[in-house]
Write an enzyme that holds these catalytic residues in place. Sequence first.
Site, PDB file in Angstrom:
ATOM      1  N   HIS A  70      10.828   8.798  69.974  1.00 54.85           N
ATOM      2  CA  HIS A  70      11.555   9.751  69.125  1.00 54.85           C
ATOM      3  C   HIS A  70      11.558  11.148  69.739  1.00 54.85           C
ATOM      4  O   HIS A  70      10.575  11.610  70.307  1.00 54.85           O
ATOM      5  CB  HIS A  70      11.029   9.753  67.691  1.00 54.85           C
ATOM      6  CG  HIS A  70       9.666  10.333  67.476  1.00 54.85           C
ATOM      7  ND1 HIS A  70       9.469  11.678  67.226  1.00 54.85           N
ATOM      8  CD2 HIS A  70       8.439   9.774  67.411  1.00 54.85           C
ATOM      9  CE1 HIS A  70       8.178  11.904  67.024  1.00 54.85           C
ATOM     10  NE2 HIS A  70       7.530  10.769  67.137  1.00 54.85           N
ATOM     11  N   ASP A 184       3.789  15.017  70.374  1.00 58.91           N
ATOM     12  CA  ASP A 184       4.316  14.008  69.452  1.00 58.91           C
ATOM     13  C   ASP A 184       5.764  14.385  69.149  1.00 58.91           C
ATOM     14  O   ASP A 184       6.025  15.194  68.278  1.00 58.91           O
ATOM     15  CB  ASP A 184       3.465  14.000  68.174  1.00 58.91           C
ATOM     16  CG  ASP A 184       3.946  13.019  67.125  1.00 58.91           C
ATOM     17  OD1 ASP A 184       4.805  12.172  67.436  1.00 58.91           O
ATOM     18  OD2 ASP A 184       3.475  13.114  65.979  1.00 58.91           O
ATOM     19  N   GLU A 216      12.412  10.670  63.301  1.00 57.08           N
ATOM     20  CA  GLU A 216      11.247   9.820  63.069  1.00 57.08           C
ATOM     21  C   GLU A 216      10.274  10.469  62.107  1.00 57.08           C
ATOM     22  O   GLU A 216       9.698   9.806  61.241  1.00 57.08           O
ATOM     23  CB  GLU A 216      10.548   9.532  64.405  1.00 57.08           C
ATOM     24  CG  GLU A 216       9.448   8.466  64.336  1.00 57.08           C
ATOM     25  CD  GLU A 216       8.046   9.028  64.104  1.00 57.08           C
ATOM     26  OE1 GLU A 216       7.099   8.230  64.010  1.00 57.08           O
ATOM     27  OE2 GLU A 216       7.900  10.272  64.002  1.00 57.08           O
ATOM     28  N   GLU A 217      10.103  11.772  62.243  1.00 55.99           N
ATOM     29  CA  GLU A 217       9.087  12.472  61.459  1.00 55.99           C
ATOM     30  C   GLU A 217       9.434  12.584  59.973  1.00 55.99           C
ATOM     31  O   GLU A 217       8.587  12.954  59.170  1.00 55.99           O
ATOM     32  CB  GLU A 217       8.846  13.874  62.034  1.00 55.99           C
ATOM     33  CG  GLU A 217       8.295  13.895  63.454  1.00 55.99           C
ATOM     34  CD  GLU A 217       6.856  13.413  63.549  1.00 55.99           C
ATOM     35  OE1 GLU A 217       6.287  13.024  62.516  1.00 55.99           O
ATOM     36  OE2 GLU A 217       6.303  13.426  64.662  1.00 55.99           O
ATOM     37  N   HIS A 327       0.410  17.185  64.975  1.00 57.95           N
ATOM     38  CA  HIS A 327       0.966  17.812  63.770  1.00 57.95           C
ATOM     39  C   HIS A 327       0.354  19.189  63.528  1.00 57.95           C
ATOM     40  O   HIS A 327      -0.023  19.549  62.415  1.00 57.95           O
ATOM     41  CB  HIS A 327       0.837  16.897  62.552  1.00 57.95           C
ATOM     42  CG  HIS A 327       1.842  15.789  62.551  1.00 57.95           C
ATOM     43  ND1 HIS A 327       2.530  15.400  61.432  1.00 57.95           N
ATOM     44  CD2 HIS A 327       2.306  15.011  63.551  1.00 57.95           C
ATOM     45  CE1 HIS A 327       3.365  14.416  61.739  1.00 57.95           C
ATOM     46  NE2 HIS A 327       3.236  14.169  63.033  1.00 57.95           N
TER      47      HIS A 327
END
Length: 363
Positions: A70, A184, A216-217, A327
């Site tokens: 992603h 990420d 995606e998140e 995150h």
Amino acid sequence: MKKKKQLEKLEWLRRFSETCGVSGFEGRMKALLQERLAAYGDVSYDKLGSVIFTKKAEEADAPKIMLASHMDEIGFMVKYITKEGFLRFTCLGGWWEQVMLSQRVIVHGSKGDIVGVIGSKPPHILPPEERTKVVQKKDMYIDIGANSADEVRELGVFEGCPVTPDVKVAAMGDGKTLVGKAWDNRIGCAVMADVMDNVLADGSPNTVYGVGTVQEEVGLRGAQTSANLLNPDIAFVLDTCVAGGTPGVADDVAPAVIGKGVAITIFDASMIPNTALRDFALATAKEIGVPTQISISEGGGTDGGRIHLSGCGVLTLTFSIPTRYIHSHQSVIHIDDYLGAVKLITAMVEKLDKAKYQELLAK
């Protein structure tokens, strides 16, 4: 020549990390991937915005392998402008309040990018009852140095503007550990791009799709639309996992650590991986001398959660680069894990011919 290639890889990693692209606003990252994989003439898109690089097999019935990574990072969106010129925002992706205050951000307005900061109260004016109280996201705001709502709008900022963390990549103590934003999942995008390079250079008996998925998140959305479009037989999801080995993080919660190898997921909240594919990955890693670790996530999932359920089912396995402090504005990876992932996935793609696919399917 080897040193030159290593420097080139590091420069691509820097650009991948520093490129801004929160969920729903992945355009800059998509453009960068297209620059990175310019050798691929066969580029397509799903209708949600995912980008697909295709290497076709000579045989029509060859297995179709999807490499999914992603493109989006966690960030924010402007939802309200106060009369004093501050920005209220909503979160795109999962944020924890304690990593947010006083962090620099970039607000992407119609007239260009503007640096801002998530405001916070100095300790000098905090009453005792507030000093140990967590500030809620709903009470936070972004300061861009404007004095009124009209001035904010003159700067090109409006409700719906995306906001990203403002962070530069840096090498840490050993030279192989990198700190930056958005690993990420920009490190997953880097793995995908390198494997696609290898596929183009060395060949493969299969049709291989390198896919940069969107959103995606916020719900694994691009994974679903791209998988529906491609109808793959096998999917390798390339992502990150929470790295352990730090104070306060138990080994049974986050068993993978940075620098010890690519992590193979045995369970997450969205998917139980195909066990035959998992065992094949472990056997291949042992054969070629690539160290691996185990990852488990009881509270999160990856694009695999949607991909493995598309069509009549897809043999799916998730490979993760262990990452500290995901995150947040700053996350940490190790280059050796990334290089090992590229080597292992390339070997698996080369081995997965029709006979091997049928063998895995029957298990």
